[in-house]
Design an enzyme around this catalytic site. Structure first.
Site, short mmCIF file in Angstrom:
data_model
loop_
_atom_site.label_atom_id
_atom_site.label_comp_id
_atom_site.label_asym_id
_atom_site.label_seq_id
_atom_site.Cartn_x
_atom_site.Cartn_y
_atom_site.Cartn_z
N GLU A 239 3.51 7.57 2.23
CA GLU A 239 4.46 7.27 1.15
C GLU A 239 4.94 5.85 1.41
O GLU A 239 5.71 5.59 2.32
CB GLU A 239 5.62 8.27 1.15
CG GLU A 239 6.40 8.28 -0.16
CD GLU A 239 7.54 7.28 -0.19
OE1 GLU A 239 7.29 6.12 -0.60
OE2 GLU A 239 8.65 7.64 0.20
N CYS A 273 13.03 3.88 -2.51
CA CYS A 273 11.61 3.70 -2.86
C CYS A 273 11.35 4.08 -4.31
O CYS A 273 10.45 3.52 -4.95
CB CYS A 273 10.72 4.49 -1.91
SG CYS A 273 11.05 6.27 -1.88
#
Length: 495
Positions: A239, A273
């Site tokens: 990720e 994010c």
């Protein structure tokens, strides 16, 4: 904790004051290997307990966390810098995911019968998902509870042991989470262990014999992690951040879209994010949207007190990235209507207009409290610009038409999209979390997240023998021709 003796240490500090929060050892490769070696037999014991017993222990852990939310939130505030209220929100989300993972593991991963098909009609076919063994988790500093728990909780629920390396900027939060496990379930304490240190410690974890490595961080560091794991063909989950976009359509609720954009861009000092970094607003709503965003942003103030909207940059060097993006945007012809100042570790909330699409502020992840807003002719142009990115983690669409919004959301090049909200997909435990392109691959959360930490096991069992065994050198010479005729009768009619 890793037990190998080490003399090197490092300090965890408060990003607002610079004060020392705690001192931690730098675990070297030997210490990491010892920790992983201890985790392997622990993983076997944990898997042997069965899903029901694991669920009971995960419930004990969940209760321990839930009763100490304020204690953990205070630590997150000191070490990460975010407001206590935001820390509480982060922790409650993590607890909710922990509950979902524990409660759905058996249904998602347990053994089941599947259809054997025509060629194996005399067999019973079974599918189950077995634990991998030991999962290494390298966590980030921006959401030091919620993000790593997305891997830890689902890996544990799937029957694995975990060795956790938190970010060197938030090791105290990581240690708290591991200590809480040991306090809540002491009979299986070694199922969750901690190693601390810098990049070398993370690299050592990749090479220490874990059965999978789950990483959250930048794409640049992710490539290094993948390279280290490739040496032993250790599978990885990546990720790696995003440059998420919002599309504001002609019929959108402008006030709601502006409120969501400001939260998505500025909360947690923009260190999210899946935060909104780009907005594409149609000509029909652009002026109103910019005015509303500007008004809301002007009311925000960074600081370390309880009244501040958000805190300092957790990683001091990130301010350099923000400055570079701001300078590049202005040099390219963009203009800041709010903010654009950096004082110490605090970045003022910044809204940028007229920034060229080639600018770093549009192309690269800023990871600060900044937002670019661009005017587009229509939502289709907004979608084209949103998709013109190497990254694709999350995104958002604001529209008054459900059908139109769903169509745009489906075509947005991202792993996740919220409609008429931002970041909501992360709070739904049943939904998978992950991206495409340079945002990484693999999924945490949901059924996909449970399966990410398990291996599919296929089993067939012959129920009855057949007069002719096609998988035998003793089959009749005519058997293949008969099989071909049967295939033609069954499937040959379809064109």
């Amino acid at each position: 904790m890793a037990r190998h003796d080490t003399t090197e240490t490092f300090e965890s500090t408060d990003p607002a004051t610079g004060g020392v929060v705690q001192v931690f050892p730098v675990h070297d490769a030997d210490a990491v290997r010892e920790t992983v070696a201890r985790a392997h037999p622990a993983a076997e014991r944990w898997a042997a307990l069965g899903s029901a017993e694991r669920e009971l222990r995960l419930a004990a852990y969940r209760g321990h966390l839930a009763r100490r939310v304020h204690e953990l939130a205070d630590l997150v505030h000191r070490e990460n810098g975010k407001p206590r209220a935001d820390a509480i929100l982060e922790i409650t989300l993590a607890v909710d995911h922990l509950a979902w993972a524990a409660g759905h593991a058996e249904k998602t991963l347990g053994p089941r019968r599947v259809k054997a098909g025509m060629l194996a009609a005399n067999h019973a076919a079974y599918l189950e998902y077995q634990p991998l063994g030991v999962v290494g988790v390298i966590g980030p500093w921006n959401y030091p509870v919620f993000t790593p728990m997305g891997s830890i909780a689902y890996a544990l629920a799937a029957g694995n042991a975990v060795v956790f390396k938190p970010s060197e900027f938030t090791p105290a939060v990581g240690a708290w989470l591991v200590d809480a496990w040991h306090a809540a379930v002491p009979d299986v304490a070694d199922v969750l262990q901690l190693v601390t240190g810098f990049g070398e410690t993370g690299a050592a974890l990749c090479r220490a014999g874990v059965d999978k490595l789950a990483f959250t961080g930048s794409a640049a560091t992710g490539r290094k992690v993948m390279a280290a794991c490739a040496e032993t063909l250790t599978p990885v989950l990546m990720e790696c951040g995003g440059k998420d976009a919002m599309i504001v359509d002609d019929d959108a609720d402008v006030s709601a879209a502006a409120d969501a954009a400001v939260w998505g861009a500025m909360s947690n000092a923009g260190q999210t994010c899946i935060g909104i970094e780009r907005v594409y607003a149609t000509s029909a709503v652009y002026d109103r949207f910019v005015a509303e965003v500007t008004r809301r942003t002007a009311a925000l103030r960074p600081g370390s007190d309880d009244a501040a909207a958000y805190g300092p940059m957790t990683m001091a060097s990130q301010t350099d990235v923000v400055r570079r993006h701001l300078d590049d945007a202005v040099a390219a012809g963009g203009r800041a209507v709010t903010g654009a100042t950096v004082e110490g570790g605090f970045v003022a909330p910044t809204v940028l207009l007229d920034v060229p699409e080639s600018s770093a502020a549009v192309r690269e992840e800023t990871f600060g409290p900044t937002l670019t807003i661009a005017e587009v002719a229509d939502a289709e142009e907004g979608l084209r610009r949103a998709n013109d990115s190497t990254m694709g983690l999350g995104g958002s669409v604001f529209s008054g038409s459900t059908d139109r919004a769903m169509d745009l959301a489906r075509r947005m090049r991202s792993g996740m999209t919220s409609i008429n909200s931002v970041l909501t997909f992360a709070s739904v435990p049943a939904l998978p979390f992950g991206g495409v392109g340079e945002s990484g691959f693999g999924r945490i959360h949901g059924e996909d997240g449970l399966r990410e930490f398990a291996r599919a096991k296929a089993i067939t069992r012959q129920r009855v023998g057949l007069p002719v065994d096609l998988m035998s050198f003793g089959r009749p010479a005519s058997a293949a021709d008969v099989l071909a005729r049967v295939m033609g009768l069954v499937h040959g009619r379809h064109r």
